[in-house]
Design a protein around this motif. Structure first.
Motif, PDB file in Angstrom:
ATOM      1  N   GLY B 141      54.016  54.918  -6.835  1.00 61.96           N
ATOM      2  CA  GLY B 141      55.424  56.249  -7.206  1.00 61.96           C
ATOM      3  C   GLY B 141      56.393  55.656  -6.176  1.00 61.96           C
ATOM      4  N   ARG B 142      55.838  55.322  -5.038  1.00 56.84           N
ATOM      5  CA  ARG B 142      56.489  55.477  -3.424  1.00 56.84           C
ATOM      6  C   ARG B 142      56.609  53.987  -2.941  1.00 56.84           C
ATOM      7  NH1 ARG B 142      52.399  53.612  -0.647  1.00 56.84           N
ATOM      8  NH2 ARG B 142      50.365  53.977  -1.246  1.00 56.84           N
ATOM      9  N   ALA B 143      57.333  53.738  -2.425  1.00 57.01           N
ATOM     10  CA  ALA B 143      57.690  52.314  -1.249  1.00 57.01           C
ATOM     11  C   ALA B 143      56.114  52.362  -0.754  1.00 57.01           C
ATOM     12  CB  ALA B 143      58.674  52.948   0.366  1.00 57.01           C
ATOM     13  N   LEU B 144      55.914  51.094  -0.256  1.00 55.80           N
ATOM     14  CA  LEU B 144      54.536  50.412   0.136  1.00 55.80           C
ATOM     15  C   LEU B 144      54.975  51.211   1.885  1.00 55.80           C
ATOM     16  CD1 LEU B 144      54.976  46.732  -0.732  1.00 55.80           C
ATOM     17  CD2 LEU B 144      53.018  48.598  -1.674  1.00 55.80           C
ATOM     18  N   ARG B 145      53.395  51.129   1.985  1.00 50.54           N
ATOM     19  CA  ARG B 145      53.119  51.889   3.189  1.00 50.54           C
ATOM     20  C   ARG B 145      51.882  49.959   3.753  1.00 50.54           C
ATOM     21  NH1 ARG B 145      50.594  57.356   1.619  1.00 50.54           N
ATOM     22  NH2 ARG B 145      53.466  58.182   0.990  1.00 50.54           N
ATOM     23  N   LYS B 146      51.781  50.936   5.324  1.00 54.49           N
ATOM     24  CA  LYS B 146      50.739  49.652   5.562  1.00 54.49           C
ATOM     25  C   LYS B 146      49.105  50.096   5.005  1.00 54.49           C
ATOM     26  CE  LYS B 146      48.528  48.416  10.268  1.00 54.49           C
ATOM     27  NZ  LYS B 146      48.406  49.118  11.648  1.00 54.49           N
ATOM     28  N   GLY B 147      48.729  49.094   5.242  1.00 55.57           N
ATOM     29  CA  GLY B 147      46.500  48.967   3.891  1.00 55.57           C
ATOM     30  C   GLY B 147      47.295  48.861   2.821  1.00 55.57           C
ATOM     31  N   ASP B 148      48.267  49.043   2.532  1.00 52.22           N
ATOM     32  CA  ASP B 148      48.084  49.172   0.695  1.00 52.22           C
ATOM     33  C   ASP B 148      47.847  47.707   0.487  1.00 52.22           C
ATOM     34  OD1 ASP B 148      49.461  51.740   0.475  1.00 52.22           O
ATOM     35  OD2 ASP B 148      51.559  50.782  -0.002  1.00 52.22           O
ATOM     36  N   VAL B 149      47.170  47.571  -0.777  1.00 47.30           N
ATOM     37  CA  VAL B 149      46.113  46.652  -1.525  1.00 47.30           C
ATOM     38  C   VAL B 149      47.436  46.247  -2.903  1.00 47.30           C
ATOM     39  CG1 VAL B 149      44.493  45.485  -2.392  1.00 47.30           C
ATOM     40  CG2 VAL B 149      44.381  46.981  -0.463  1.00 47.30           C
ATOM     41  N   LEU B 150      48.217  45.415  -3.344  1.00 46.79           N
ATOM     42  CA  LEU B 150      48.701  44.643  -4.315  1.00 46.79           C
ATOM     43  C   LEU B 150      47.625  43.976  -5.158  1.00 46.79           C
ATOM     44  CD1 LEU B 150      51.830  44.189  -2.494  1.00 46.79           C
ATOM     45  CD2 LEU B 150      51.226  45.992  -4.160  1.00 46.79           C
ATOM     46  N   ARG B 151      48.044  43.794  -6.193  1.00 47.51           N
ATOM     47  CA  ARG B 151      46.851  42.751  -7.240  1.00 47.51           C
ATOM     48  C   ARG B 151      47.821  41.880  -7.747  1.00 47.51           C
ATOM     49  NH1 ARG B 151      42.016  43.809  -6.335  1.00 47.51           N
ATOM     50  NH2 ARG B 151      41.334  46.441  -6.296  1.00 47.51           N
ATOM     51  N   ILE B 152      47.863  40.526  -7.896  1.00 43.53           N
ATOM     52  CA  ILE B 152      48.604  39.587  -8.682  1.00 43.53           C
ATOM     53  C   ILE B 152      47.939  39.971 -10.034  1.00 43.53           C
ATOM     54  CG2 ILE B 152      49.921  37.141  -9.043  1.00 43.53           C
ATOM     55  CD1 ILE B 152      48.986  37.568  -5.961  1.00 43.53           C
ATOM     56  N   GLY B 153      48.989  39.447 -11.199  1.00 48.20           N
ATOM     57  CA  GLY B 153      48.762  39.282 -12.091  1.00 48.20           C
ATOM     58  C   GLY B 153      48.180  38.152 -12.857  1.00 48.20           C
ATOM     59  N   ASN B 154      47.766  37.644 -13.867  1.00 50.47           N
ATOM     60  CA  ASN B 154      47.101  36.305 -14.501  1.00 50.47           C
ATOM     61  C   ASN B 154      48.448  35.939 -14.376  1.00 50.47           C
ATOM     62  OD1 ASN B 154      45.582  34.404 -16.307  1.00 50.47           O
ATOM     63  ND2 ASN B 154      45.470  35.884 -17.915  1.00 50.47           N
ATOM     64  N   ARG B 155      48.137  34.677 -14.009  1.00 50.85           N
ATOM     65  CA  ARG B 155      48.466  33.216 -14.248  1.00 50.85           C
ATOM     66  C   ARG B 155      48.436  32.029 -14.619  1.00 50.85           C
ATOM     67  NH1 ARG B 155      48.454  30.211  -8.904  1.00 50.85           N
ATOM     68  NH2 ARG B 155      46.563  31.146  -7.626  1.00 50.85           N
ATOM     69  N   ASN B 156      47.248  32.175 -14.593  1.00 52.31           N
ATOM     70  CA  ASN B 156      47.339  31.339 -15.999  1.00 52.31           C
ATOM     71  C   ASN B 156      48.370  30.218 -16.892  1.00 52.31           C
ATOM     72  OD1 ASN B 156      44.711  31.407 -16.078  1.00 52.31           O
ATOM     73  ND2 ASN B 156      43.697  32.853 -17.105  1.00 52.31           N
ATOM     74  N   GLY B 157      48.419  29.191 -17.158  1.00 51.45           N
ATOM     75  CA  GLY B 157      49.750  28.439 -17.537  1.00 51.45           C
ATOM     76  C   GLY B 157      50.558  28.518 -17.629  1.00 51.45           C
ATOM     77  N   LEU B 158      51.015  29.039 -16.178  1.00 56.75           N
ATOM     78  CA  LEU B 158      52.410  29.757 -14.985  1.00 56.75           C
ATOM     79  C   LEU B 158      52.971  28.084 -14.409  1.00 56.75           C
ATOM     80  CD1 LEU B 158      52.630  33.358 -14.953  1.00 56.75           C
ATOM     81  CD2 LEU B 158      53.806  32.029 -17.171  1.00 56.75           C
ATOM     82  N   ARG B 159      54.167  27.710 -14.624  1.00 57.47           N
ATOM     83  CA  ARG B 159      53.778  26.471 -13.734  1.00 57.47           C
ATOM     84  C   ARG B 159      56.021  27.204 -13.193  1.00 57.47           C
ATOM     85  NH1 ARG B 159      56.318  22.104 -16.587  1.00 57.47           N
ATOM     86  NH2 ARG B 159      56.419  21.237 -15.138  1.00 57.47           N
ATOM     87  N   PRO B 160      55.552  26.573 -11.515  1.00 57.58           N
ATOM     88  CA  PRO B 160      56.284  26.592 -11.123  1.00 57.58           C
ATOM     89  C   PRO B 160      58.244  25.951 -11.607  1.00 57.58           C
ATOM     90  CG  PRO B 160      55.357  25.721 -10.108  1.00 57.58           C
ATOM     91  CD  PRO B 160      54.520  25.966 -10.235  1.00 57.58           C
ATOM     92  N   ARG B 161      59.058  26.316 -11.318  1.00 61.83           N
ATOM     93  CA  ARG B 161      60.114  25.006 -11.636  1.00 61.83           C
ATOM     94  C   ARG B 161      60.874  25.465 -10.785  1.00 61.83           C
ATOM     95  NH1 ARG B 161      62.801  28.857 -16.201  1.00 61.83           N
ATOM     96  NH2 ARG B 161      63.667  26.959 -17.325  1.00 61.83           N
ATOM     97  N   ALA B 162      61.668  24.223 -10.321  1.00 66.06           N
ATOM     98  CA  ALA B 162      62.373  23.418  -9.169  1.00 66.06           C
ATOM     99  C   ALA B 162      63.915  23.896  -9.581  1.00 66.06           C
ATOM    100  CB  ALA B 162      62.113  22.501  -8.698  1.00 66.06           C
ATOM    101  N   LEU B 163      64.937  23.823  -8.887  1.00 64.59           N
ATOM    102  CA  LEU B 163      65.827  23.999  -8.780  1.00 64.59           C
ATOM    103  C   LEU B 163      66.736  22.712  -8.057  1.00 64.59           C
ATOM    104  CD1 LEU B 163      67.413  27.524  -6.998  1.00 64.59           C
ATOM    105  CD2 LEU B 163      67.788  27.307  -9.597  1.00 64.59           C
TER     106      LEU B 163
END
Lengths: 230, 311
Positions: B141-163
């Motif tokens: 519920g707040r802006a990020l601060r020094k020391g915060d740890v973020l987790r990335i979600g599941n990226r199975n099967g996702l492919r980047p796209r190019a412009l």
């Protein structure tokens, strides 16, 4: 009833331009009908004293289409027993420690502090709408003898649960926030809980009764609320 | 995991916003420049509403404890990965142990950082957007601060796209910006001379501007009479005129109701430009009809839909 295109994505339905129960009843009826229909193209509803702002997805709905629906819904007579009116009791401790402006309000009207409390707890209020901040309910029905102007300079921080009055309105600050209303007491109840369904204790159209509680009950209620949280 | 080493000026987790709660006083919040936000997600192969990071005026520094695929869009800002400059508006692979350092925004106010798989944050009322005033949503519920740890979600099967190179978005946020508006609900409160002033003035954005609204300074916009408006609902992008006669553009973290007359309303297709305005930027308003506004929004949506075709 006036239908105004407030933006490319919203329609304002105006039933009147003053605070009056007959206008608010129509706002409430239309608001509840639209809420019940759960049309995904309608993104947000903002009820107010005498109007309802409807925010919609303009890629999948037009103003004309929505206007037609609003006319149809407004023509329908709301049945009296469609909705059970809720009466919500809010316990308030009116001790001087919490009622920062209690003495000033009493002095402004040349009445005693006890009389301020008696007048504030002797009426049933109507929740006209929620706005300003999450869970902040605008309550109508304040006794004329309590109607007091806002503070000339708003406070930078008002504690959550503070009960205030401003003009002919009264309300409870659900969260710590800045505010210019005259504070006369504090409730131990949690007015806004993001994890609850619905997150706000008060809903548009509710009736509200304040009751005075002593400091000891206030503390007990705060403690039991904290235990519940754990 | 991603460790925040320096949060920058104002860095929050956002998605497209939290809808359906205005009647409880809850504004949608969400990405201030939703178009750049959606583009960042599409570049890494996410659903366009996946939780991502919004950085304001000065970017964050983050350390990656795992390999990741990211994309950065929105305002022009320098990005350094372990000292090497990286480029914008395409997917980038980040090696585990890398440090990503974002600099000052040079053109525009906000940059978006999307992670393939999105950020793993709990949804509050169906949304990952941070509601700063109420203190919920996003990351605690707040802006990020020094020391915060973020987790990335599941990226199975996702492919980047190019412009395709010819489809690079022209994100020109150079001042003065023209914001297109439709007339507001209280248009009758303002005379034709006031509208003439409103449309011919170059306003500047003051320092008292942010996600709740942008306070402007320029010619004073004075209503015909001084009567009090009965509080009503405020649409996103409403241009309201308070007592001091200086316009305020109500923005994503706005109040849901208010009692000031609304002279105009920024069109939906230009809201992303509002999100890129910086203090001291200059802007003008120009009038379009509601029909034109909806057509402009359709064109914009079509652009986003077709941008990846033929990749």
């Amino acid at each position: 009833m006036k239908l105004l295109r407030a933006s490319d994505s919203s329609l304002l339905v105006q039933f009147g331009d003053v605070v009056a129960p007959e206008f608010h009843e129509r706002v409430l009826a239309l608001f509840r009908s639209l809420l019940t229909e759960r049309d995904a193209r309608i993104r947000n509803l903002h009820p107010a004293y005498a109007s309802l702002l409807i925010d919609f997805d303009p890629l999948h709905m037009t103003h004309d289409e929505l206007s037609e629906r609003v006319r149809r819904l407004s023509d329908m007579k709301p049945r009296a027993n469609d909705v059970t009116e809720r009466l919500v009791t809010i316990q308030v401790c009116y001790d001087a420690e919490f009622g920062l402006d209690l003495a000033d309000v009493a002095a402004y009207h040349s009445i005693s502090i006890e009389e301020v409390v008696r007048l504030h707890t002797s009426v049933t209020y109507l929740v006209y709408f929620l706005g300003f901040s999450p869970g902040f309910a605008y309550l109508g029905g304040l006794a004329e003898k309590l109607q007091t102007p806002r503070l000339a300079t708003p406070r930078t921080s008002v504690p959550a649960g503070s009960v205030g009055i401003a003009g002919n309105q009264t309300g409870v600050y659900p969260l710590d926030s800045p505010g210019g209303w005259r504070i006369i007491g504090r409730t131990p109840l949690t007015m806004f809980d993001k994890s609850a369904t619905p997150p706000s204790r008060l809903q548009t159209g509710d009736r509200v009764q304040f009751t005075a509680v002593p400091r000891s009950s206030f503390d007990e209620m705060v403690q039991s609320a904290q235990q519940k949280e754990k | 995991m991603i460790r925040v080493k320096d949060p920058g000026f104002l860095t929050t987790v956002q998605d497209r916003g939290r809808y359906g709660f205005s009647h409880l006083g809850i504004s949608p919040a969400g990405a201030a420049d939703a178009l750049s936000f959606r583009l960042a997600n599409l570049l890494v192969g996410n659903d366009e509403n996946a939780p991502a990071i919004e950085m304001t005026l000065f970017g964050a520094t983050m350390e990656f404890d795992e390999p990741a695929v990211i994309a950065v869009t929105g305002a022009e800002c320098s990005i350094a990965t372990d000292g090497t400059q990286a480029s914008c508006a395409r997917a980038l692979s980040i090696a585990s142990g890398s440090v990503l350092r974002f600099g000052r925004m040079m053109n525009g106010a906000r940059a978006y950082l999307a992670f393939q798989g999105g950020l793993d944050v709990p949804l509050v009322m169906g949304s990952a957007s941070t509601h700063l005033a109420a203190g919920f949503g996003g990351f605690e519920g707040r802006a990020l601060r020094k020391g915060d740890v973020l987790r990335i979600g599941n990226r199975n099967g996702l492919r980047p796209r190019a412009l395709p190179p010819n489809k690079l978005p022209s994100l020109d946020f150079t001042s003065p910006v023209t914001l297109r508006v439709t007339r507001g609900v209280q248009q009758d409160w303002f005379g034709s001379d006031v509208f003439a002033t409103f449309f011919s003035t170059e306003f500047s954005v003051t320092d008292q501007s942010g996600r709740t609204g942008l306070r402007l300074r320029g010619e004073r916009i004075v209503p015909k009479n001084s009567s009090q408006l009965l509080t009503d609902g405020i649409p996103l992008g409403a241009v309201q005129i308070p007592e001091d006669a200086n316009p305020i553009i109500l923005f994503v973290d706005q109040q849901t109701t208010g009692g000031y007359p609304k002279i105009a309303n920024v069109i939906a297709a230009d809201m992303q430009r509002v999100g890129q305005l910086r203090p001291r930027d200059r802007l003008r308003f120009s009038e379009v009809s509601v029909e034109e506004a909806v057509q402009l929004l359709r064109t914009q949506e079509l652009w986003l839909k077709e941008i990846f075709e033929g990749e």
